[in-house]
Design a protein around this motif. Structure first.
Motif, PDB file in Angstrom:
ATOM      1  N   UNK A 154       0.779  -0.917  -0.114  1.00 48.25           N
ATOM      2  CA  UNK A 154       0.134   0.228  -0.200  1.00 48.25           C
ATOM      3  C   UNK A 154       0.547   1.192   0.042  1.00 48.25           C
ATOM      4  N   UNK A 155       0.246   2.148  -0.971  1.00 45.91           N
ATOM      5  CA  UNK A 155       1.812   3.304  -0.717  1.00 45.91           C
ATOM      6  C   UNK A 155       2.075   4.151   0.553  1.00 45.91           C
ATOM      7  N   UNK A 156       0.729   3.944   1.631  1.00 45.21           N
ATOM      8  CA  UNK A 156       0.301   4.662   2.266  1.00 45.21           C
ATOM      9  C   UNK A 156       1.925   4.015   3.411  1.00 45.21           C
ATOM     10  N   UNK A 157       2.123   2.839   3.475  1.00 48.63           N
ATOM     11  CA  UNK A 157       3.113   2.513   4.420  1.00 48.63           C
ATOM     12  C   UNK A 157       4.344   3.366   3.729  1.00 48.63           C
ATOM     13  N   UNK A 158       4.492   3.730   3.203  1.00 50.99           N
ATOM     14  CA  UNK A 158       5.445   4.737   2.793  1.00 50.99           C
ATOM     15  C   UNK A 158       5.686   6.211   2.820  1.00 50.99           C
ATOM     16  N   UNK A 159       5.090   6.293   3.485  1.00 49.18           N
ATOM     17  CA  UNK A 159       4.386   7.883   4.485  1.00 49.18           C
ATOM     18  C   UNK A 159       4.335   7.929   5.419  1.00 49.18           C
ATOM     19  N   UNK A 160       4.995   8.625   6.045  1.00 54.72           N
ATOM     20  CA  UNK A 160       4.924   8.863   7.779  1.00 54.72           C
ATOM     21  C   UNK A 160       4.052   9.754   8.051  1.00 54.72           C
ATOM     22  N   UNK A 161       3.062   9.421   9.294  1.00 54.74           N
ATOM     23  CA  UNK A 161       2.272  10.277   9.389  1.00 54.74           C
ATOM     24  C   UNK A 161       2.460  10.392  11.033  1.00 54.74           C
ATOM     25  N   UNK A 162       2.264  11.945  11.016  1.00 55.80           N
ATOM     26  CA  UNK A 162       2.771  11.926  12.614  1.00 55.80           C
ATOM     27  C   UNK A 162       4.699  12.290  12.302  1.00 55.80           C
ATOM     28  N   UNK A 163       5.008  11.283  13.774  1.00 53.50           N
ATOM     29  CA  UNK A 163       5.731  11.083  13.926  1.00 53.50           C
ATOM     30  C   UNK A 163       6.543   9.258  13.517  1.00 53.50           C
ATOM     31  N   UNK A 164       5.220   8.898  13.037  1.00 52.89           N
ATOM     32  CA  UNK A 164       5.007   7.058  12.616  1.00 52.89           C
ATOM     33  C   UNK A 164       5.124   6.663  11.083  1.00 52.89           C
ATOM     34  N   UNK A 165       6.304   6.215  10.990  1.00 49.91           N
ATOM     35  CA  UNK A 165       5.951   5.707  10.033  1.00 49.91           C
ATOM     36  C   UNK A 165       5.807   3.806   9.500  1.00 49.91           C
ATOM     37  N   UNK A 166       5.720   3.874   8.030  1.00 47.72           N
ATOM     38  CA  UNK A 166       4.925   2.152   7.984  1.00 47.72           C
ATOM     39  C   UNK A 166       5.980   1.124   7.671  1.00 47.72           C
ATOM     40  N   UNK A 167       7.409   1.959   7.694  1.00 44.65           N
ATOM     41  CA  UNK A 167       8.221   0.698   7.356  1.00 44.65           C
ATOM     42  C   UNK A 167       7.691  -0.635   7.826  1.00 44.65           C
ATOM     43  N   UNK A 168       7.664  -0.847   9.760  1.00 42.75           N
ATOM     44  CA  UNK A 168       7.291  -2.074   9.479  1.00 42.75           C
ATOM     45  C   UNK A 168       6.166  -3.147   9.657  1.00 42.75           C
ATOM     46  N   UNK A 169       4.912  -2.127   8.219  1.00 41.87           N
ATOM     47  CA  UNK A 169       3.818  -2.650   7.901  1.00 41.87           C
ATOM     48  C   UNK A 169       5.034  -3.328   6.394  1.00 41.87           C
ATOM     49  N   UNK A 170       5.012  -2.168   6.158  1.00 40.04           N
ATOM     50  CA  UNK A 170       5.922  -3.131   4.623  1.00 40.04           C
ATOM     51  C   UNK A 170       6.738  -3.938   4.977  1.00 40.04           C
ATOM     52  N   UNK A 171       7.582  -4.185   6.014  1.00 33.09           N
ATOM     53  CA  UNK A 171       8.730  -4.857   5.801  1.00 33.09           C
ATOM     54  C   UNK A 171       8.046  -6.435   6.277  1.00 33.09           C
ATOM     55  N   UNK A 172       6.687  -6.582   7.419  1.00 34.78           N
ATOM     56  CA  UNK A 172       6.157  -7.675   7.774  1.00 34.78           C
ATOM     57  C   UNK A 172       5.333  -7.990   6.141  1.00 34.78           C
ATOM     58  N   UNK A 173       4.840  -7.626   5.613  1.00 34.85           N
ATOM     59  CA  UNK A 173       4.904  -7.848   4.052  1.00 34.85           C
ATOM     60  C   UNK A 173       5.508  -8.882   3.010  1.00 34.85           C
ATOM     61  N   UNK A 174       6.881  -7.748   3.298  1.00 36.19           N
ATOM     62  CA  UNK A 174       7.979  -7.808   2.430  1.00 36.19           C
ATOM     63  C   UNK A 174       8.519  -9.470   2.615  1.00 36.19           C
ATOM     64  N   UNK A 175       8.698  -9.652   3.597  1.00 35.46           N
ATOM     65  CA  UNK A 175       9.468 -10.856   4.946  1.00 35.46           C
ATOM     66  C   UNK A 175       8.601 -12.327   3.963  1.00 35.46           C
ATOM     67  N   UNK A 176       6.979 -11.995   4.629  1.00 35.47           N
ATOM     68  CA  UNK A 176       6.286 -13.098   4.107  1.00 35.47           C
ATOM     69  C   UNK A 176       6.169 -12.841   2.948  1.00 35.47           C
ATOM     70  N   UNK A 177       6.599 -12.651   1.971  1.00 31.23           N
ATOM     71  CA  UNK A 177       6.293 -12.525   0.311  1.00 31.23           C
ATOM     72  C   UNK A 177       7.605 -13.424  -0.282  1.00 31.23           C
ATOM     73  N   UNK A 178       9.324 -12.730   0.687  1.00 32.70           N
ATOM     74  CA  UNK A 178      10.133 -13.388   0.020  1.00 32.70           C
ATOM     75  C   UNK A 178       9.628 -14.752   0.924  1.00 32.70           C
ATOM     76  N   UNK A 179       9.562 -15.117   1.690  1.00 25.14           N
ATOM     77  CA  UNK A 179       9.707 -16.599   2.388  1.00 25.14           C
ATOM     78  C   UNK A 179       8.557 -17.664   1.326  1.00 25.14           C
ATOM     79  N   UNK A 180       7.354 -16.975   0.883  1.00 28.46           N
ATOM     80  CA  UNK A 180       6.886 -17.434   0.419  1.00 28.46           C
ATOM     81  C   UNK A 180       6.734 -17.323  -1.331  1.00 28.46           C
ATOM     82  N   UNK A 181       7.799 -17.061  -1.919  1.00 28.91           N
ATOM     83  CA  UNK A 181       8.279 -16.615  -3.249  1.00 28.91           C
ATOM     84  C   UNK A 181       6.937 -15.779  -4.122  1.00 28.91           C
ATOM     85  N   UNK A 182       6.078 -15.113  -3.461  1.00 26.46           N
ATOM     86  CA  UNK A 182       5.682 -13.576  -4.122  1.00 26.46           C
ATOM     87  C   UNK A 182       6.391 -12.808  -4.074  1.00 26.46           C
ATOM     88  N   UNK A 183       5.982 -12.158  -5.772  1.00 26.84           N
ATOM     89  CA  UNK A 183       6.772 -11.136  -6.077  1.00 26.84           C
ATOM     90  C   UNK A 183       6.222  -9.816  -5.342  1.00 26.84           C
TER      91      UNK A 183
END
Length: 497
Positions: A296-325
């Motif tokens: 989601x494009x929102x995950x690269x946005x900083x809302x206040x002081x809260x970054x969305x990197x953890x959400x992106x990493x959560x899904x990215x690691x899952x994709x790497x584990x499962x072989x999803x592009x």
């Protein structure tokens, strides 16, 4: 005549203005109005934690509050008041705020150190708001309370005060597409009770020609990247070919779950969204290599002081584990072109369901959400439902009927479910034109009856005997000394950005 209280606690646009509009119209009908405003002396709150600032946020919040519009203000005045709620009750008040402020995605993180520490900071202040709200309600002998949001910590504390004192209340919010005001009776802004009832009644009702045109314009505006939604993402994205060379094209479009985390109306029968995606993918005999996940494009946005990197990493690691592009959140690849090319879209509640139906792409959704009774997606929200489906069952569906339902549902969301749609008209994301309502007291009747009436109840075969026209224009202005506020705010970013 009734005694009606209004509270927002947070001076986010355009909610204070919406509340002022409603309050002044009630006042014209002879009702007595009282406003509840934070005095700005609490140690912690959603906005302070969001922006990691202290007294300056309190000053900004006071300036933007009901104080700048009206008199008869009740300020939180007792910071040392005894908090009678137990710790588990206080924690319940602030849980949703803590999940959103930390932007967690993994349900296991609800008990993480950073979440619990944040809850500990928020709890006592929420308790003070709760106790002061009870004093406000009692001193003013309120019959009804109109409350912004009802989900976030301090607004949830006022909501609980209403519940505990047996006071009828509703919450109000900005609508999804701008015009009108979203009202939830006896629930917070995430409550889906009235929307589901309305959807179940109207989803099989054929739209009038002008209603079809209005609904079509909403989806066409989304496709074009225009309109008055709170946020528009991926506008002007780069057209790109499907990134894999597999025979089937399965697109996964997750949306963040932290804001709805823990609310029953948005629940699911999996341990996490990831388990839901896995169970559905495997049951439909889809290869993981056939899947593409667009972050989601929102995950690269900083809302206040809260970054969305953890959400992106959560899904990215899952994709790497499962072989999803995996397509990065900040990628400029056009999401709509991916939806159009996909054979199947998997969602967990995203509004991308509208684009998918527009392009006649079948959808499976793995969690309860705002469109789960609209018949615009195959809802597989728990293990017990999954055995009923094969890949053909979810892809070989009547997509034209789904699109017709999509238009009906868009009309419900925009013109039936919100109140005063033709009286509170959005001219930009945060700026509105207001007109006198036909019958403001109808809101009190709805609260008394415990159910919301459709703002527009017409459809093919049922024409309304009431015609709603633009009445006199209402100027919802601040006191003269504060009228510079909106000029300055219009130069600033919206809401929590």
């Amino acid at each position: 005549m009734k005694k009606i209280g209004f509270a927002t606690m947070y001076s986010y646009r355009p909610h204070v203005e919406h509340g002022t509009y409603l309050a002044r119209e009630f006042e014209k009908e002879g009702h007595t109005i009282s406003y509840f405003v934070c005095s700005g002396k609490l140690n912690s709150c959603y906005t302070k934690e969001l922006r990691k600032s202290d007294n300056i946020e309190c000053i900004k919040c006071r300036i933007g509050s009901f104080e700048s519009y009206s008199n008869n203000i009740f300020l939180t005045k007792n910071q040392n008041i005894e908090v009678t709620l137990k710790d588990d009750e206080l924690r319940d008040l602030v849980k949703s705020s803590s999940y959103t402020l930390t932007r967690i995605e993994n349900p296991k993180d609800k008990l993480s150190k950073k979440v619990l520490e944040l809850q500990n900071r928020l709890m006592h202040s929420a308790g003070i708001i709760y106790e002061n709200a009870k004093v406000w309600i009692g001193e003013n002998n309120l019959d009804y309370v109109f409350l912004f949001n009802g989900r976030m910590d301090h607004t949830n504390a006022i909501r609980k005060a209403c519940v505990d004192l047996g006071i009828k209340y509703c919450t109000f919010e900005r609508t999804i597409f701008g015009s009108g005001i979203q009202i939830n009776i006896s629930g917070n802004c995430l409550d889906l009770t009235d929307l589901r009832k309305m959807t179940q009644f109207y989803i099989d009702k054929q739209l009038l020609d002008n209603q079809t045109k209005l609904a079509s314009k909403i989806i066409e505006d989304r496709i074009s990247g225009v309109g008055n939604e709170w946020r528009l993402y991926n506008v002007g994205g780069r057209q790109a070919k499907w990134p894999t060379k597999k025979s089937r094209k399965i697109l996964i479009l997750p949306s963040s779950g932290n804001e709805v985390m823990g609310h029953d109306d948005w629940s699911y029968g999996w341990e996490s969204f990831l388990e839901g995606y896995e169970k559905v993918i495997e049951k439909l005999e889809i290869e993981y290599s056939e899947c593409v996940l667009r972050a989601h494009p929102n995950w690269s946005e900083t809302i206040g002081n809260a970054k969305g990197d953890d959400i992106a990493d959560y899904y990215k690691e899952w994709c790497q584990l499962k072989g999803i592009h995996y397509i990065e959140s900040r990628s400029d690849i056009d999401t709509k072109s991916l939806i159009k090319e996909a054979d199947l879209v998997l969602l967990n509640g995203s509004s991308a369901v509208f684009e998918a139906n527009y392009f006649r792409t079948p959808v499976v959704c793995i969690a309860k959400c705002f469109f789960d009774t609209a018949n615009i997606a195959t809802m597989i929200t728990a293990q017990e439902f999954i055995a009923n489906y094969t890949y053909d069952d979810v892809t070989k569906v009547d997509l034209e009927s789904r699109f017709e339902n999509c238009l009906r549902f868009l009309y419900i969301l925009t013109y039936r479910f919100p109140q005063f749609v033709n009286k509170v008209i959005s001219i930009s994301t945060t700026r509105y034109t207001y007109y006198k309502p036909d019958n403001i007291n109808s809101l009190l009747n709805m609260i008394d009856n415990g159910t919301l009436d459709a703002c527009d109840s017409t459809f093919q075969g049922k024409l309304d005997d009431k015609s709603s026209t633009l009445n006199e224009r209402i100027n919802v202005k601040r006191k003269l000394i504060y009228q510079w506020v909106d000029f300055v705010r219009n130069l600033m970013k919206n809401g929590d950005r």
